[in-house]
Design an enzyme around this catalytic site. Structure first.
Site, short mmCIF file in Angstrom:
data_model
loop_
_atom_site.label_atom_id
_atom_site.label_comp_id
_atom_site.label_asym_id
_atom_site.label_seq_id
_atom_site.Cartn_x
_atom_site.Cartn_y
_atom_site.Cartn_z
N PHE A 82 -5.64 -1.60 -5.83
CA PHE A 82 -5.75 -1.94 -4.19
C PHE A 82 -5.09 -3.36 -4.08
O PHE A 82 -4.79 -4.08 -4.65
CB PHE A 82 -7.35 -1.99 -3.95
N GLU A 130 -7.58 -23.82 -16.94
CA GLU A 130 -8.44 -24.62 -18.08
C GLU A 130 -10.05 -23.94 -17.62
O GLU A 130 -10.89 -23.76 -18.64
CB GLU A 130 -8.63 -26.22 -17.90
N GLU A 140 2.07 -16.40 -1.01
CA GLU A 140 1.73 -16.28 -2.53
C GLU A 140 1.24 -15.10 -2.74
O GLU A 140 0.23 -14.59 -1.98
CB GLU A 140 0.57 -17.58 -2.43
N LYS A 151 0.78 -0.99 -0.10
CA LYS A 151 0.04 -0.06 -0.05
C LYS A 151 0.81 1.14 -0.03
O LYS A 151 0.54 2.33 -0.52
CB LYS A 151 -0.88 -0.20 1.19
N ARG A 193 -2.68 -10.12 -2.25
CA ARG A 193 -3.44 -9.98 -3.75
C ARG A 193 -3.04 -8.33 -4.26
O ARG A 193 -3.63 -7.56 -3.45
CB ARG A 193 -4.62 -10.35 -3.96
N ALA A 245 -4.94 -29.70 2.32
CA ALA A 245 -4.30 -30.74 2.44
C ALA A 245 -4.67 -32.09 2.24
O ALA A 245 -3.92 -32.85 1.65
CB ALA A 245 -4.04 -30.55 4.05
#
Ligand code: 0O2
Ligand code: 0O2
Length: 208
Positions: A40, A112, A138, A23, A76, A55
């Site tokens: 954002f 896909e 991630e 940010k 993200r 898992a």
């Protein structure tokens, strides 16, 4: 797993720290009056129920989560234009406060399902009371259109428990195609805006 709360605490910290840092980049762009490649930033620690589901689905033993589940911490970055994604990726690559361990480009090669996004897996250091802990995070980088599609598809997947009916699946694939076209159209408009700005700058320079 006896204590999820303490296991996930450093992940929560990593998400919060990265959100603040990203940010901060957005704010710097805004202050410099340049187009900001970051619209954002959001982030989350994966809920325990989703960790257990994933898992089981991927056969990951619970004592290997740390190294084998790369999205326990997820951040993200959403951009306006497709071109902003490579700007963000380049920016992330220059950082020295974490290491990039993997990159997955689902934009060049969409999934896909129709899913498009750029994924980076970071090894991020978190300072804890027992010393430094390296955490995998991630990072998903995608446009507003890609995000819109993924959010809707994600909730449908949840509704149908991963077994989306064929007709809905096809509709989603068409929607993904439409989102792709929207990104393309917006890129053209972005070019127009840039050209207009250049013309204005040149005419101002000529007046001086
Ligand atoms: P701002 O400055 O209002 O954008 P927290 O739950 O408190 O730890 P946060 O950041 O509030 O953290 O929640 P989260 O879920 O990580 O991120 C949500 C942020 O994404 C919020 O911004 C939303 O305003 C922003 N957001 C979500 N969807 C959109 C969208 O479609 N467009 C825009 N521009 N922003 C969106 P903040 O954090 O409140 O900050
Ligand atoms: P969440 O928290 O519910 O979003 P896999 O889970 O096997 O597909 P892998 O190897 O863990 O994948 O990594 P991948 O596919 O690079 O990234 C996984 C994450 O990307 C997913 O997390 C989603 O957030 C997003 N993603 C990947 N494919 C799709 C898709 O087809 N549709 C949508 N909406 N999102 C997708 P999770 O585990 O689903 O968790």
């Amino acid at each position: 797993m006896s204590n999820w709360d303490s296991f996930l605490t450093p992940y929560k910290q990593a998400v919060e720290e990265l959100k603040i840092k990203l940010k901060g980049i957005r704010e710097q762009y805004q202050k410099s009056s340049k187009h900001t490649p970051i619209e954002f930033v959001t982030g989350r620690v994966k809920p325990v129920s989703s960790i257990l589901d994933k898992a089981k689905r991927k056969n990951i033993p619970l004592d290997c989560l740390e190294s084998e589940m790369q999205d326990l911490a997820g951040v993200r970055i959403v951009t306006q234009f497709v071109e902003d994604i490579s700007t963000v990726v380049a920016l992330i690559r220059t950082r020295t406060d974490f290491v990039i361990v993997e990159e997955r480009d689902y934009i060049i090669e969409k999934k896909e399902s129709g899913y498009r996004s750029y994924h980076m897996v970071l090894r991020y250091p978190v300072e804890t009371i027992t010393g430094r802990k390296m955490i995998l995070v991630e990072l998903q980088i995608r446009t507003l259109a890609m995000n819109f599609w993924a959010t809707i598809e994600h909730s449908l997947n949840y509704k149908y428990k991963g077994e989306i009916p064929v007709d809905v699946k096809h509709r989603l694939q068409r929607a993904a195609e439409a989102a792709f076209k929207l990104d393309e159209e917006m890129s053209q408009i972005r070019g127009e805006v840039r050209e207009a700005q250049q013309i204005i700058i040149r005419s101002q320079e000529q007046q001086h």
